[in-house]
Design an enzyme around this catalytic site. Structure first.
Site, PDB file in Angstrom:
ATOM      1  CD  GLU A   1       4.215   0.426   6.996  1.00  0.00           C
ATOM      2  OE1 GLU A   1       5.092   0.700   7.827  1.00  0.00           O
ATOM      3  OE2 GLU A   1       3.821   1.253   6.134  1.00  0.00           O
TER       4      GLU A   1
ATOM      5  CG  ASP B   1      -0.263   0.118   2.537  1.00  0.00           C
ATOM      6  OD1 ASP B   1       0.726  -0.625   2.750  1.00  0.00           O
ATOM      7  OD2 ASP B   1      -0.689   0.929   3.390  1.00  0.00           O
TER       8      ASP B   1
END
Length: 418
Positions: free
Chosen positions: A180, A85
């Site tokens: 994350e 991400d």
């Protein structure tokens, strides 16, 4: 070594960053955005094409894969981990990566917004890459090298090992995580399925940096309950919770105790969101310090500040809620010194000067370490992350991939014969 790859780190990064994988802190889903799975699925396809037969994505967007051991030694199972991400701080939609070959040392003007200039005057590290290739975005988005540079490095390492079976190594696990950037990168990871003994995240910065220490982190919510009344008839009755919340934020110290006034090992308290209505308002804070015990001191100080404001508003009330986020991974890694020592040896074999530094933030490795998987953080080269000025040098990524190959060799060489 990188020239022998079927795909180099730069080729992979240029492809990966074009997939929008921005995570969403407001979402309660896992992953927080479905689009993160698009890159995860691409990685699985590429891993299977390399011959890594067990590569798969689970329902939460995590990618698991194994490069089987090819040695007769009993080698600890090493995992390499990066997150797919990108941060919600800056757009990750329609990223247009640009490869600047043979960087000339001047300002890099980004073509889609010429007001965005990556200058060596601001980014001193850029001066070390004159004559080398640099990758940026086009000026309207972040690049996504955080952490797709890490993904590209791990994938390149895996590809190289598959093509060079003469390199002896133990079982290697690859793990790519979602979310994350919103603090949920390990929420749904299945460590039993992963089956690793130790791990390394590839989520660091400058060439040669090795991070075995992070902030310890808490989140704090202050919920202010005001007194509501119809605004047309509110005299001497209405007490606006939003205004109280604003006073609490305004009462925070201006010259210390904040991200904008601290550095190195100094902790801070940082308001990140104020939401609500006149009746009820919420202030969200992050609290950070390298010494875990100091978190309680910061929180006590914040509570005193808020309570002093609340005393001016009888009839109103406040909730003060603390939630643990992650803890300094050094407390765990110090119990397993060989993990960092082997990384240092791999760096040195590549001719790199090891620079140990604490992370003024956290990585998946922070939480993985406390979940039973000790996990320091290794360099990728990424710079100016979470911004339109984000850039990465191809040389740094190639050196990182080379270092990982040396690292798996170190673990095999030091292992005992079965």
């Amino acid at each position: 070594m990188a020239a022998e790859y079927k795909y180099g780190t730069a080729d992979r990064l240029m492809r990966y960053v074009q997939v929008d994988t921005q995570s969403d802190p407001e979402s309660n889903l896992s992953p927080t955005t479905e689009k993160q799975k698009n890159l995860s699925a691409m990685l699985v396809t590429e891993l299977l094409a390399m011959g890594i037969a067990d590569a798969h994505m689970d329902a939460y967007g995590y990618v698991y894969a194994t490069i089987p051991s090819n040695t007769t030694k009993q080698v600890p199972v090493v995992c390499f981990c990066s997150h797919v991400d990108t941060a919600p701080d800056c757009s990750g939609t329609n990223v247009k990566p640009i490869l600047h070959t043979n960087y000339n040392g001047g300002d890099i003007v980004l073509p889609d917004d010429e007001s965005q200039v990556i200058s060596p005057a601001k980014y001193n590290y850029l001066k070390q890459h004159i004559g080398k290739d640099v990758i940026t975005a086009s000026g309207t988005t972040l690049l996504g090298a955080d952490d797709k540079a890490g993904v590209a490095i791990i994938m390149s390492m895996g590809n190289y090992l598959q093509q060079h079976p003469e390199i002896k190594h133990g079982a290697i696990k690859l793990l790519f995580t979602p979310d994350e950037e919103v603090g949920r990168g390990t929420d749904k990871v299945d460590l039993q399925k992963l089956g690793a003994d130790l791990a390394y995240t590839l989520d660091g910065g400058e060439l040669g940096t090795l991070e075995d220490e992070t902030f310890s982190a808490d989140g704090v919510k202050i919920i202010v309950h005001g007194v509501i009344a119809h605004p047309g008839y509110a005299k001497n009755t209405l007490v606006n919770a939003l205004k109280i919340a604003a006073e609490i934020v305004s009462a925070l110290p201006k010259q210390e105790w904040s991200p904008e006034t601290t550095e190195k090992r100094e902790g801070f308290v940082h308001p990140v969101a104020v939401t609500g209505i006149a009746e009820k308002a919420t202030i969200e804070f992050i609290v950070r310090d390298f010494t875990t015990d100091n978190l309680q001191k910061h929180e006590a100080r914040l509570k005193i500040i808020a309570e002093k404001i609340m005393q001016e508003y009888p009839g109103c009330s406040m909730e003060f809620i603390v939630k643990e986020q992650y803890r300094n991974m050094k407390l765990i890694l110090d119990q397993h010194p060989q993990i960092v020592a082997n990384a240092v040896e791999a760096y040195e074999r590549c001719g790199l000067t090891v620079v140990k530094e604490p992370i003024r933030g956290g990585t998946d490795g922070s939480r993985l370490s406390y979940m039973g998987l000790p996990c320091p953080n290794l360099f990728t080269g990424m710079q100016a992350i979470h911004s339109k000025h984000e850039w990465v040098a191809v040389y740094d990524m190639e050196q990182s991939a080379h270092m990982l190959i040396e690292l798996v060799k170190v673990w095999e060489e030091k292992a005992k014969q079965l």
